[in-house]
Design a protein around this motif. Structure first.
Motif, PDB file in Angstrom:
ATOM      1  N   TYR A  93      62.894  35.684  54.812  1.00  0.00           N
ATOM      2  CA  TYR A  93      63.371  36.914  55.458  1.00  0.00           C
ATOM      3  C   TYR A  93      64.255  37.738  54.528  1.00  0.00           C
ATOM      4  N   LEU A  94      65.058  37.082  53.698  1.00  0.00           N
ATOM      5  CA  LEU A  94      65.889  37.852  52.774  1.00  0.00           C
ATOM      6  C   LEU A  94      65.036  38.555  51.726  1.00  0.00           C
ATOM      7  N   LEU A  95      64.055  37.850  51.170  1.00  0.00           N
ATOM      8  CA  LEU A  95      63.191  38.479  50.165  1.00  0.00           C
ATOM      9  C   LEU A  95      62.389  39.622  50.793  1.00  0.00           C
ATOM     10  N   GLY A  96      61.872  39.403  52.013  1.00  0.00           N
ATOM     11  CA  GLY A  96      61.147  40.484  52.693  1.00  0.00           C
ATOM     12  C   GLY A  96      62.035  41.674  52.961  1.00  0.00           C
ATOM     13  N   ALA A  97      63.292  41.410  53.371  1.00  0.00           N
ATOM     14  CA  ALA A  97      64.232  42.503  53.637  1.00  0.00           C
ATOM     15  C   ALA A  97      64.566  43.251  52.357  1.00  0.00           C
ATOM     16  N   GLU A  98      64.746  42.515  51.240  1.00  0.00           N
ATOM     17  CA  GLU A  98      65.044  43.161  49.958  1.00  0.00           C
ATOM     18  C   GLU A  98      63.889  44.045  49.507  1.00  0.00           C
ATOM     19  N   ASN A  99      62.675  43.514  49.548  1.00  0.00           N
ATOM     20  CA  ASN A  99      61.516  44.272  49.065  1.00  0.00           C
ATOM     21  C   ASN A  99      61.233  45.488  49.944  1.00  0.00           C
ATOM     22  N   SER A 100      61.348  45.320  51.259  1.00  0.00           N
ATOM     23  CA  SER A 100      61.093  46.454  52.157  1.00  0.00           C
ATOM     24  C   SER A 100      62.194  47.497  52.043  1.00  0.00           C
ATOM     25  N   ALA A 101      63.457  47.046  51.881  1.00  0.00           N
ATOM     26  CA  ALA A 101      64.560  48.001  51.724  1.00  0.00           C
ATOM     27  C   ALA A 101      64.385  48.827  50.460  1.00  0.00           C
ATOM     28  N   GLY A 102      63.785  48.222  49.434  1.00  0.00           N
ATOM     29  CA  GLY A 102      63.538  48.971  48.205  1.00  0.00           C
ATOM     30  C   GLY A 102      62.583  50.124  48.390  1.00  0.00           C
ATOM     31  N   GLN A 103      61.683  50.024  49.362  1.00  0.00           N
ATOM     32  CA  GLN A 103      60.780  51.130  49.685  1.00  0.00           C
ATOM     33  C   GLN A 103      61.421  52.116  50.658  1.00  0.00           C
ATOM     34  N   ILE A 104      62.171  51.587  51.637  1.00  0.00           N
ATOM     35  CA  ILE A 104      62.772  52.460  52.655  1.00  0.00           C
ATOM     36  C   ILE A 104      63.882  53.316  52.055  1.00  0.00           C
ATOM     37  N   ALA A 105      64.736  52.694  51.235  1.00  0.00           N
ATOM     38  CA  ALA A 105      65.851  53.422  50.609  1.00  0.00           C
ATOM     39  C   ALA A 105      65.913  52.999  49.139  1.00  0.00           C
ATOM     40  N   PRO A 106      65.063  53.586  48.303  1.00  0.00           N
ATOM     41  CA  PRO A 106      64.903  53.089  46.923  1.00  0.00           C
ATOM     42  C   PRO A 106      66.150  53.215  46.058  1.00  0.00           C
ATOM     43  N   GLY A 107      67.081  54.053  46.429  1.00  0.00           N
ATOM     44  CA  GLY A 107      68.243  54.241  45.550  1.00  0.00           C
ATOM     45  C   GLY A 107      69.431  53.384  45.909  1.00  0.00           C
ATOM     46  N   ARG A 108      69.298  52.504  46.895  1.00  0.00           N
ATOM     47  CA  ARG A 108      70.448  51.696  47.307  1.00  0.00           C
ATOM     48  C   ARG A 108      70.813  50.688  46.214  1.00  0.00           C
ATOM     49  N   PRO A 109      72.099  50.337  46.171  1.00  0.00           N
ATOM     50  CA  PRO A 109      72.531  49.410  45.108  1.00  0.00           C
ATOM     51  C   PRO A 109      71.947  48.022  45.274  1.00  0.00           C
ATOM     52  N   LYS A 110      71.782  47.337  44.141  1.00  0.00           N
ATOM     53  CA  LYS A 110      71.259  45.968  44.156  1.00  0.00           C
ATOM     54  C   LYS A 110      72.355  45.022  43.674  1.00  0.00           C
ATOM     55  N   PHE A 111      72.257  43.769  44.087  1.00  0.00           N
ATOM     56  CA  PHE A 111      73.190  42.740  43.625  1.00  0.00           C
ATOM     57  C   PHE A 111      72.436  41.425  43.553  1.00  0.00           C
ATOM     58  N   HIS A 112      73.079  40.416  42.979  1.00  0.00           N
ATOM     59  CA  HIS A 112      72.402  39.135  42.780  1.00  0.00           C
ATOM     60  C   HIS A 112      71.951  38.561  44.118  1.00  0.00           C
ATOM     61  N   SER A 113      70.658  38.255  44.223  1.00  0.00           N
ATOM     62  CA  SER A 113      70.083  37.804  45.491  1.00  0.00           C
ATOM     63  C   SER A 113      70.351  36.319  45.720  1.00  0.00           C
ATOM     64  N   ALA A 114      70.499  35.961  47.009  1.00  0.00           N
ATOM     65  CA  ALA A 114      70.679  34.558  47.395  1.00  0.00           C
ATOM     66  C   ALA A 114      69.358  33.813  47.492  1.00  0.00           C
ATOM     67  N   VAL A 115      68.231  34.513  47.301  1.00  0.00           N
ATOM     68  CA  VAL A 115      66.923  33.856  47.395  1.00  0.00           C
ATOM     69  C   VAL A 115      66.830  32.751  46.349  1.00  0.00           C
ATOM     70  N   THR A 116      66.431  31.561  46.776  1.00  0.00           N
ATOM     71  CA  THR A 116      66.421  30.404  45.877  1.00  0.00           C
ATOM     72  C   THR A 116      65.110  30.230  45.129  1.00  0.00           C
ATOM     73  N   ARG A 117      64.006  30.720  45.710  1.00  0.00           N
ATOM     74  CA  ARG A 117      62.723  30.573  45.022  1.00  0.00           C
ATOM     75  C   ARG A 117      61.728  31.602  45.544  1.00  0.00           C
ATOM     76  N   GLU A 118      60.832  32.006  44.680  1.00  0.00           N
ATOM     77  CA  GLU A 118      59.787  32.951  45.054  1.00  0.00           C
ATOM     78  C   GLU A 118      58.682  32.208  45.804  1.00  0.00           C
ATOM     79  N   PRO A 119      58.129  32.797  46.843  1.00  0.00           N
ATOM     80  CA  PRO A 119      57.022  32.147  47.560  1.00  0.00           C
ATOM     81  C   PRO A 119      55.733  32.227  46.761  1.00  0.00           C
ATOM     82  N   VAL A 120      54.759  31.416  47.157  1.00  0.00           N
ATOM     83  CA  VAL A 120      53.454  31.438  46.491  1.00  0.00           C
ATOM     84  C   VAL A 120      52.780  32.792  46.685  1.00  0.00           C
TER      85      VAL A 120
END
Length: 968
Positions: A554-581
């Motif tokens: 859910y965090l990775l999905g929220a990060e990726n979708s937020a990047g499309q909804i509001a592309p200029g928002r600030p980014k910070f180190h993500s808590a996601v531990t691993r990328e899904p397959v």
């Protein structure tokens, strides 16, 4: 409920209550109309029946209408009773099975109508129909082996109808089956003598056949009935039962497969249907439990089941072949000339059922799996009971009715029939338990409480679980840790760390096994009780990993979708531990918005799951990544809730960056309802951002403080804060942040009447966000504001069209609705009243669409619940404008009154425009005094705020309200 009875004394029921129709002509007219329900009966025919004149008939009909309001209609040439034939017993009688039809017969038809003509014309035919149905019912009872019970009844009937040959033949058969051959032969001699003496006739073929059977001892009943007993407390399932019965054709074999989760009531429904249909399949009613889901019992093989079936129809053991194919062939041969019904209960697969199918008759199959590869003529997948049916079942078993508390009990039972039965049985044997006691017990240990004797909900579920493969079991267990409403294949893939395709395959297999449900394509969910069971099965060593995978998804999905909804928002180190397959990929803002909309409740649930499980990095980052979506949707209450969790998680971490971001998010959330907490949280956020050296974060929080100052009309402080935020954003190298600061500074200039400065700042902002469709739409909307206030209507309309197109392109329907409300009011002030009204209607339509609610009141209630104050004001104002332009000034005023109750002013039209609309509506209503009062207030407000365009409009309204009333 409405019914009319003529098969006995007159009986009229309207709305569940009996209606008395006085004796005399009214009853005669009513009976005549009922005999032709829904058809016109001529005046002359009715006059002839009741006697007298046409005027007298009109009087009789008038009095009948008093008893039956709205039902007796006048038609050319006569009268019509507006009822359906199936509401009148004389018409319904012939459409029902014998037992149900005979229940309608209450005595001699037209018993108290008082019309010789009606009795003469109709009673003989109705009596003959009654006797034929009665004989059919007796024939079915004989086939079912009920001969002993029938003898007294047939003795009475042959006495009442001494020359009715079929009744006498049935009496002879019943006596013979009771081994009373002498009496059977005597009965035959009695009727043969009577027929010869009174009618000069010989016995007919039915009597002769019955007599011959007695003489040759060939009248033993051959029908077999293995059905379990029907239950008295059967509740609900009326539509399902009707569907089963309606699906039975004649001729070839009819197969109905009934599937559903454990405890849903499949066997109960099949047995009820079998009993209802037994009369149509008189040669045998067979029941075989295939034991696919029976504890401690191996599933029955097809060969073993065929042995039982062949034995049941009387095939000697020595004649039953050994091989499966040979047994199946013999079974089909035995059934070829029988009208038989077979219930195959508890099937596990189509391969287990297929050899047991006869060539003719009816087969009812029950299974916890969807038998998709069984060539079934009809399939019924059972859902849980409705609330009302669950309450009825609980009351029938427990013998208690407890109102709202009982509703909570059946809700805790998940409306699952097995659960309701167990609870009802336990409650019946625990008279000291109150309904509240039961609710407390179920709330604390639900699955533990849902057990009685050898029956338990958990035990039933376990049998289904044991049938799964290891991969299916693992997915089922781990999904029990998901706390949201539903999920998709991407979530399942993340939990298993596999591909989406593999996860979808496993989900579809669980769906076929009725261990998950599907309300819409691609979305899966648990029944409440199955969710509890799945969670209880999770093994300790797999729990933490699975929860982190859920949160990562859910965090990775929220990060990726937020990047499309509001592309200029600030980014910070993500808590996601691993990328899904198979990671989620969004290529457009529309896709991203659709995902956050579909996962909204799951994202919220993930925030609470993360906090509860101590995964605080996820707990503060998740709200940050879908806060913008919640803001776009006007979800003020939800924003405050999840950002409060984020702040608590940040405190638990001791992470200053996390705390600063959470404070900024919570402050922004409180801004929508004007709470003083907004400024408090934002000032604390600024201090923390300064401490950790986060220029962009400091700039963002400072800019929001500037917006708060503007709301209280402190433009000096607002401008100072916004200018500071702009400097910081430039230093941080954040173009989107720079654009936002310029935009807000432009709004300040616009509100102060500085058109050129406003446009300069906003146009610069528009250049910076030209690649962000939604931000550009917002900016163009406010540029259109500036042009409108400067009397530049062409520029205003051009910017507004571009703005609306942008909202539509990015899928922001709420943003489109808010912008369209501005557009509607501007069109009104331009004098384009019809266009303004149409646009205001579109605002209401868009609000219904994006909330997915059926009417405006439901939308407003949802907005009120979610604290969407801007949305409420927008809709109230638009509804008022639409009513005003459509000539409904009182309704327009009512909407404005509700608008003022919000006590929140956050839109540019919130004061002077509302007052002007009040004035215009009162003027249209004819209340010039109120119109002048409101118009003067509107003018004063426009002068205070230095709004020349609005000032011109309000002065025009005041002039119209103050003008002399034209002579009548």
């Amino acid at each position: 409920m409405r019914s009319f009875g003529l098969l006995g004394p007159l009986d009229v029921v309207l709305d569940g209550r009996r209606v008395h129709v006085p004796p005399g002509k009214r009853r005669v007219v009513l009976a005549a109309l009922l005999m032709r329900a829904g058809q016109v009966v001529g005046v002359d025919e009715l006059v002839e029946l009741v006697g007298g004149s046409r005027n007298a008939l009109q009087t009789t009909v008038g009095r009948l209408r008093e008893a039956l309001p709205g039902l007796v209609l006048t038609r050319p040439g006569g009268y019509l009773l507006d009822v359906r034939p199936d509401e009148v017993d004389v018409h319904l009688f012939g459409t029902l099975e014998p037992t149900a039809a005979l229940a309608l017969w209450r005595g001699r038809p037209f018993a108290d109508i008082g019309s010789d003509a009606l009795e003469r014309d109709h009673v003989p035919a109705l009596t003959e129909q009654y006797l034929a149905v009665l004989e059919a019912r007796i024939e079915a009872d004989l086939r079912a082996g009920a001969h002993e019970r029938l003898v007294p009844e047939l003795r009475s009937l042959t006495s009442q109808h001494p020359t009715r040959e079929r009744l006498w033949a049935q009496l002879v058969v019943a006596l013979h089956r009771c081994d009373r051959q002498t009496e059977a032969l005597q009965a035959y001699d009695d009727i043969r003598g009577r027929l010869a003496e009174e009618l000069g006739l010989d016995p007919g073929k039915d009597l002769q056949k019955a007599h011959q059977q007695v003489l040759t001892a060939d009248n033993r009943p051959r029908a077999r009935n293995d059905l379990p007993g029907d239950i008295a407390d059967f509740a609900g399932r009326g539509e399902d039962l009707d569907e089963i019965i309606a699906a039975v054709p004649s001729g070839c074999v009819a197969i109905t497969a009934i599937d559903g989760m454990a405890g849903i009531g499949k066997t109960t429904l099949a047995v009820r249907a079998a009993h209802r249909l037994a009369g149509r399949f008189p040669d045998a009613q067979l029941f075989v439990d295939l034991h696919s889901y029976s504890e401690g019992v191996e599933p029955r093989t097809p060969s073993d089941a065929l042995l039982a079936l062949l034995t049941a129809v009387g095939v000697p053991a020595q004649d039953i072949p050994d091989g499966l194919d040979a047994r199946a062939a013999r079974w089909r041969a035995e059934m070829a000339h029988r009208r038989a019904l077979v219930v195959l209960d508890n099937a596990g697969s189509a391969s287990q059922v297929r050899p047991l199918l006869p060539g003719t008759g009816l087969v009812l199959v029950t299974s916890r799996r969807r038998l998709v590869d069984l060539d079934a003529a009809h399939t019924i997948s059972l859902d849980v009971l409705s609330e009302e049916d669950s309450l009825e079942l609980l009351a029938s078993i427990a013998g208690r009715r407890e109102g709202d508390t009982a509703r909570e009990i059946v809700r805790l039972c998940g409306h699952l029939p097995l659960a309701v039965r167990i609870v009802g049985a336990r409650w019946r044997t625990r008279p000291a338990w109150s309904a509240q006691d039961l609710v407390r017990r179920l709330s604390a240990h639900r699955l533990t409480e849902l057990a009685a004797g050898e029956r338990s909900v958990a035990g039933a579920f376990s049998l289904s679980y044991q049938q799964l493969t290891a991969d299916q079991q693992r997915l089922f267990r781990l999904l029990g840790l998901h706390t949201g409403e539903d999920w998709d294949a991407h979530l399942a893939a993340a939990v298993l760390d596999t591909t989406r395709a593999e996860a979808e395959r496993l989900l579809e297999e669980l769906l076929d096994a009725h261990l998950v449900q599907q309300k819409e394509n691609g979305r899966y969910r648990f029944h409440d009780l199955l969710a509890d069971h799945a969670k209880a099965l999770v093994e300790p060593e797999e729990r933490t990993t699975a929860i982190v995978r859920i949160l990562d998804h859910y965090l990775l999905g929220a990060e990726n979708s937020a990047g499309q909804i509001a592309p200029g928002r600030p980014k910070f180190h993500s808590a996601v531990t691993r990328e899904p397959v198979d990671p989620l990929v969004f290529t457009t803002p529309v896709e991203a918005l659709a995902w956050q909309e579909a996962e909204r409740r799951n994202l919220r649930a993930a925030v609470y799951l993360a906090a509860y499980e101590g995964h605080y990095q996820h707990a503060w980052q998740l709200p940050n990544k879908f806060a913008h979506y919640l803001w776009m949707g006007g979800s003020g209450r939800e924003r405050v809730e999840v950002q409060s969790v984020a702040l608590a998680a940040a405190h638990a971490l001791g992470d200053l960056k996390a705390r600063a971001e959470a404070l900024r998010g919570l402050g922004a959330a409180h801004m929508d309802d004007g709470s003083p907490k907004a400024e408090e949280h934002l000032r604390e956020a600024v201090a923390l951002m300064q401490q950790i050296g986060d220029l962009r974060g400091e700039a963002s929080a400072t800019g929001m403080l500037g917006m708060i100052a503007r709301e209280r009309h402190d433009y000096d402080e607002s401008m100072e804060l916004l200018q500071r935020g702009l400097v910081l954003m430039r230093q941080a190298g954040a173009p989107t942040g720079v654009a936002n600061a310029l935009h807000n500074i432009g709004i300040n200039h616009a509100e102060l009447g500085r058109t050129d400065q406003a446009l300069a700042h906003m146009l610069e902002a528009a250049e910076l966000v030209s690649g962000d469709v939604r931000e550009l739409a917002v900016t163009l909307n406010n540029i259109a504001h500036v042009h409108f206030d400067a009397f530049r209507d062409d520029e205003c309309l051009a910017c507004m069209e571009r703005s609306l197109a942008g909202y539509r392109e990015c899928g922001d329907r709420r943003g489109e609705a808010l912008a369209l409300a501005d557009f509607a009011r501007w069109r009104y002030e331009m004098g384009h009243l019809a266009t303004a009204g149409a646009l205001a209607r579109d605002v209401a339509r868009l609000c219904r669409e994006y909330t997915n609610l059926p009417d405006d009141e439901a939308v407003l209630a949802a907005m009120r619940e979610g604290r969407d104050h801007v949305g409420q004001m927008t809709l109230y104002f638009s509804l008022s404008l639409e009513a005003l332009t459509a000539g409904r000034p009182a309704e327009s005023i009512a909407h404005l009154e509700r608008f003022r109750e919000l006590r929140t002013t956050r839109r540019w039209w919130s004061e002077e425009r509302v007052l002007d609309q009040f004035a215009a509506a009162h003027l249209a209503l004819g209340d010039r005094e109120a119109a002048v009062r409101y118009a003067k207030q509107a003018v004063a407000a426009a002068e205070r705020r230095n709004r020349p365009r609005v000032l011109a409009v309000t002065r025009q309204t005041l002039a119209r309200a103050s003008a002399p009333v034209p002579p009548a």
